[in-house]
Write a protein that holds these residues in place. Structure first.
Motif, PDB file in Angstrom:
ATOM      1  N   ALA A 104       0.823  -1.213   0.000  1.00  0.00           N
ATOM      2  CA  ALA A 104       0.000   0.000   0.000  1.00  0.00           C
ATOM      3  C   ALA A 104       0.854   1.259   0.000  1.00  0.00           C
ATOM      4  O   ALA A 104       0.388   2.339  -0.393  1.00  0.00           O
ATOM      5  CB  ALA A 104      -0.927  -0.003   1.211  1.00  0.00           C
ATOM      6  N   MET A 105       2.111   1.160   0.453  1.00  0.00           N
ATOM      7  CA  MET A 105       2.978   2.340   0.521  1.00  0.00           C
ATOM      8  C   MET A 105       3.228   2.958  -0.860  1.00  0.00           C
ATOM      9  O   MET A 105       3.036   4.173  -1.036  1.00  0.00           O
ATOM     10  CB  MET A 105       4.302   1.989   1.196  1.00  0.00           C
ATOM     11  CG  MET A 105       5.307   3.131   1.238  1.00  0.00           C
ATOM     12  SD  MET A 105       4.701   4.593   2.095  1.00  0.00           S
ATOM     13  CE  MET A 105       4.783   3.986   3.791  1.00  0.00           C
ATOM     14  N   PRO A 106       3.646   2.211  -1.870  1.00  0.00           N
ATOM     15  CA  PRO A 106       3.825   2.839  -3.189  1.00  0.00           C
ATOM     16  C   PRO A 106       2.524   3.372  -3.776  1.00  0.00           C
ATOM     17  O   PRO A 106       2.534   4.386  -4.498  1.00  0.00           O
ATOM     18  CB  PRO A 106       4.425   1.723  -4.050  1.00  0.00           C
ATOM     19  CG  PRO A 106       4.163   0.467  -3.320  1.00  0.00           C
ATOM     20  CD  PRO A 106       4.121   0.817  -1.867  1.00  0.00           C
ATOM     21  N   VAL A 107       1.396   2.713  -3.465  1.00  0.00           N
ATOM     22  CA  VAL A 107       0.111   3.224  -3.957  1.00  0.00           C
ATOM     23  C   VAL A 107      -0.185   4.582  -3.336  1.00  0.00           C
ATOM     24  O   VAL A 107      -0.634   5.521  -4.015  1.00  0.00           O
ATOM     25  CB  VAL A 107      -1.023   2.221  -3.644  1.00  0.00           C
ATOM     26  CG1 VAL A 107      -2.374   2.797  -4.067  1.00  0.00           C
ATOM     27  CG2 VAL A 107      -0.770   0.894  -4.337  1.00  0.00           C
ATOM     28  N   ALA A 108       0.070   4.716  -2.046  1.00  0.00           N
ATOM     29  CA  ALA A 108      -0.169   5.990  -1.368  1.00  0.00           C
ATOM     30  C   ALA A 108       0.759   7.070  -1.900  1.00  0.00           C
ATOM     31  O   ALA A 108       0.355   8.232  -2.092  1.00  0.00           O
ATOM     32  CB  ALA A 108       0.015   5.814   0.135  1.00  0.00           C
ATOM     33  N   LEU A 109       2.016   6.735  -2.144  1.00  0.00           N
ATOM     34  CA  LEU A 109       2.965   7.709  -2.692  1.00  0.00           C
ATOM     35  C   LEU A 109       2.541   8.177  -4.083  1.00  0.00           C
ATOM     36  O   LEU A 109       2.592   9.369  -4.403  1.00  0.00           O
ATOM     37  CB  LEU A 109       4.365   7.090  -2.735  1.00  0.00           C
ATOM     38  CG  LEU A 109       5.106   6.999  -1.402  1.00  0.00           C
ATOM     39  CD1 LEU A 109       6.349   6.129  -1.556  1.00  0.00           C
ATOM     40  CD2 LEU A 109       5.486   8.386  -0.907  1.00  0.00           C
ATOM     41  N   LEU A 158      11.031   3.792  -3.568  1.00  0.00           N
ATOM     42  CA  LEU A 158       9.813   4.546  -3.259  1.00  0.00           C
ATOM     43  C   LEU A 158       9.705   5.812  -4.103  1.00  0.00           C
ATOM     44  O   LEU A 158       8.606   6.346  -4.299  1.00  0.00           O
ATOM     45  CB  LEU A 158       9.798   4.922  -1.774  1.00  0.00           C
ATOM     46  CG  LEU A 158       9.637   3.759  -0.783  1.00  0.00           C
ATOM     47  CD1 LEU A 158       9.652   4.296   0.650  1.00  0.00           C
ATOM     48  CD2 LEU A 158       8.365   2.976  -1.046  1.00  0.00           C
ATOM     49  N   ALA A 159      10.844   6.307  -4.588  1.00  0.00           N
ATOM     50  CA  ALA A 159      10.800   7.509  -5.431  1.00  0.00           C
ATOM     51  C   ALA A 159      10.181   7.222  -6.796  1.00  0.00           C
ATOM     52  O   ALA A 159       9.707   8.149  -7.468  1.00  0.00           O
ATOM     53  CB  ALA A 159      12.209   8.073  -5.602  1.00  0.00           C
ATOM     54  N   ILE A 160      10.192   5.948  -7.207  1.00  0.00           N
ATOM     55  CA  ILE A 160       9.626   5.609  -8.525  1.00  0.00           C
ATOM     56  C   ILE A 160       8.129   5.884  -8.577  1.00  0.00           C
ATOM     57  O   ILE A 160       7.650   6.561  -9.503  1.00  0.00           O
ATOM     58  CB  ILE A 160       9.959   4.153  -8.884  1.00  0.00           C
ATOM     59  CG1 ILE A 160      11.468   3.990  -9.069  1.00  0.00           C
ATOM     60  CG2 ILE A 160       9.210   3.730 -10.148  1.00  0.00           C
ATOM     61  CD1 ILE A 160      11.900   2.567  -9.343  1.00  0.00           C
ATOM     62  N   PRO A 161       7.300   5.360  -7.628  1.00  0.00           N
ATOM     63  CA  PRO A 161       5.871   5.705  -7.687  1.00  0.00           C
ATOM     64  C   PRO A 161       5.613   7.198  -7.535  1.00  0.00           C
ATOM     65  O   PRO A 161       4.644   7.712  -8.107  1.00  0.00           O
ATOM     66  CB  PRO A 161       5.270   4.899  -6.524  1.00  0.00           C
ATOM     67  CG  PRO A 161       6.400   4.532  -5.647  1.00  0.00           C
ATOM     68  CD  PRO A 161       7.583   4.401  -6.548  1.00  0.00           C
ATOM     69  N   TRP A 162       6.455   7.895  -6.761  1.00  0.00           N
ATOM     70  CA  TRP A 162       6.289   9.352  -6.674  1.00  0.00           C
ATOM     71  C   TRP A 162       6.494  10.002  -8.049  1.00  0.00           C
ATOM     72  O   TRP A 162       5.720  10.875  -8.460  1.00  0.00           O
ATOM     73  CB  TRP A 162       7.276   9.920  -5.659  1.00  0.00           C
ATOM     74  CG  TRP A 162       7.153  11.406  -5.501  1.00  0.00           C
ATOM     75  CD1 TRP A 162       7.722  12.367  -6.281  1.00  0.00           C
ATOM     76  CD2 TRP A 162       6.387  12.100  -4.521  1.00  0.00           C
ATOM     77  NE1 TRP A 162       7.378  13.613  -5.845  1.00  0.00           N
ATOM     78  CE2 TRP A 162       6.555  13.499  -4.761  1.00  0.00           C
ATOM     79  CE3 TRP A 162       5.590  11.697  -3.442  1.00  0.00           C
ATOM     80  CZ2 TRP A 162       5.947  14.460  -3.974  1.00  0.00           C
ATOM     81  CZ3 TRP A 162       4.987  12.669  -2.652  1.00  0.00           C
ATOM     82  CH2 TRP A 162       5.162  14.028  -2.924  1.00  0.00           C
ATOM     83  N   GLY A 163       7.532   9.559  -8.758  1.00  0.00           N
ATOM     84  CA  GLY A 163       7.759  10.101 -10.098  1.00  0.00           C
ATOM     85  C   GLY A 163       6.639   9.758 -11.057  1.00  0.00           C
ATOM     86  O   GLY A 163       6.236  10.592 -11.883  1.00  0.00           O
ATOM     87  N   MET A 164       6.096   8.539 -10.944  1.00  0.00           N
ATOM     88  CA  MET A 164       4.975   8.159 -11.802  1.00  0.00           C
ATOM     89  C   MET A 164       3.758   9.030 -11.506  1.00  0.00           C
ATOM     90  O   MET A 164       3.051   9.475 -12.427  1.00  0.00           O
ATOM     91  CB  MET A 164       4.639   6.679 -11.591  1.00  0.00           C
ATOM     92  CG  MET A 164       5.711   5.717 -12.061  1.00  0.00           C
ATOM     93  SD  MET A 164       5.328   4.003 -11.618  1.00  0.00           S
ATOM     94  CE  MET A 164       3.744   3.787 -12.446  1.00  0.00           C
TER      95      MET A 164
END
Length: 394
Positions: A104-109, A158-164
């Motif tokens: 759920a962490m990458p989804v939230a990011l 974790l920076a990858i989902p933020w960039g997406m």
């Protein structure tokens, strides 16, 4: 067994979009929650810090719920969602549950980067700073089982989902800007079209009324002819009001394209009105208008209207000829004056003539894929010719 109607199936996405965004985001959180509580997935999730796995207990269920259920508000309150998911993730890792809910962490990011409108940079710095004490605590509890490099790699992951999410947000903003520009262009084009309609209607009728009123000034000794002239002015004014009402209907959302096309016989009425204003007009109309010609009939009508208006203004009293031919594939229009009147000449070249009406007509015909020309005749006078493809879209 009766098959499900196709229409009902097609309406499912529409009905789903009517639900609140929280209701539509909840199923993803429930799905991750259910998967995390399956015994086969225990201790098979994200493992950070090298802590040994621990059996699930009541606190593990709380940590899993904190990571999954806040996804329901990931679009409405993305920062709140990320904060709760981060707390649940920290408890999950510090206690050694290593549950599947860590996904759920990458989804939230991704949701924060995609849907947060303000303070995005401050949010990224705040949660990055919060990651440092968590990494330090996990490193100490794990007795150095995991190197600091691995904590750095996880942060980069974790920076990858933020960039997406940032890319999705910029793409959405670009699409919104494109739609805004399209809407602005459409509004501008509609205003220009209505301005052309107003120019055609008002200029023609007001010019006819002015000419008729000037002629009536010299008929005081002939009461019968004076009465006819004043009646013609009144009729012209009423027709102007009717046409203006049609134009105001353009602003009505329920207005249809059928009202734009003049009724059959309006060309003859237009010619008769010009004749009563003192302009000798020869009118020839061949063929019958098709049942559906799109905008072609309206454009043909406006061409005749504008040409007769110019004849009244700049070649008053000169012989004018109007020829309209309705074909199966196109409508041809020719309006000419012989230049023998009191002020013969071209609209653009006469005093006060801007040529704006003819420019608008040329644009209309070009849009429909036709041909338009207007100019001075060799022997004097002025001629307007147009070929308008029939059944052209509005």
């Amino acid at each position: 067994m009766r098959p499900v109607p196709v229409i009902a199936v097609r309406r499912v996405p529409e009905l789903w979009r009517r639900f609140d965004v929280t209701v539509r985001d909840l199923p993803l959180g429930l799905l991750i929650l259910a998967a995390a509580l399956v015994p086969a997935f225990h201790n098979h999730g994200t493992q950070l810090g090298g802590l040994p796995g621990r059996p699930f207990d009541a606190l593990a269920v709380v940590a899993v719920a904190l990571q999954c259920l806040p996804l329901a508000v990931r679009r409405r309150w993305p920062v709140v969602c990320l904060a709760l998911v981060s707390v649940g993730f920290a408890v999950d890792q510090l206690r050694g549950y290593h549950s599947f809910a860590g996904t759920a962490m990458p989804v939230a990011l991704l949701s924060v980067a995609s849907h947060l409108e303000r303070h995005r940079r401050a949010t990224a710095l705040l949660f990055s700073a919060a990651y440092v004490p968590l990494a330090v605590a996990l490193y100490r509890l794990g007795s150095g089982a995991e190197s600091p490099v691995e904590f750095g790699l996880y942060y980069l992951a974790l920076a990858i989902p933020w960039g997406m999410g940032s890319w999705l947000r910029s793409t959405r903003a670009a699409e919104a800007e494109r739609r805004r520009l399209v809407a602005e262009h459409t509004r501008t084009a509609e205003r220009a079209r209505i301005a052309r309609e107003l120019h055609d209607v008002v200029t023609h009728h007001v010019t006819a009324m002015v000419v008729q009123a000037e002629a009536a000034r010299y008929l005081t000794a002939a009461p019968d002819r004076l009465d006819q002239a004043l009646t013609a002015v009144t009729d012209t004014g009423r027709r102007a009001i009717t046409d203006l009402r049609h134009l105001l209907d353009l602003l009505n959302p329920d207005y249809g394209t059928e009202a734009r096309t003049p009724a059959v016989g309006r060309l003859l009425t237009l010619v008769e009105q010009t004749r009563r204003a003192g302009q000798p007009v020869e009118f020839t109309e061949e063929g019958m208008p098709a049942e559906s010609t799109g905008s072609a009939d309206l454009v043909a009508y406006r061409i005749v209207q504008e040409a007769l208006t110019n004849a009244l203004k700049y070649a008053h009293g000169s012989r004018t000829s109007v020829q309209v031919h309705h074909g199966t594939r196109e409508i041809t229009v020719e309006v000419s004056t012989d230049g023998s009147g009191s002020r013969a000449g071209s609209p653009a070249g006469s005093p006060g003539g801007s040529g704006r009406g003819l420019a608008g007509l040329r644009e209309r015909v070009d849009v429909l894929g036709g041909d338009f020309s207007a100019g001075v005749r060799t022997g004097g006078g002025f001629v307007v010719r147009a070929r308008i493809p029939a059944r052209s879209p509005s």
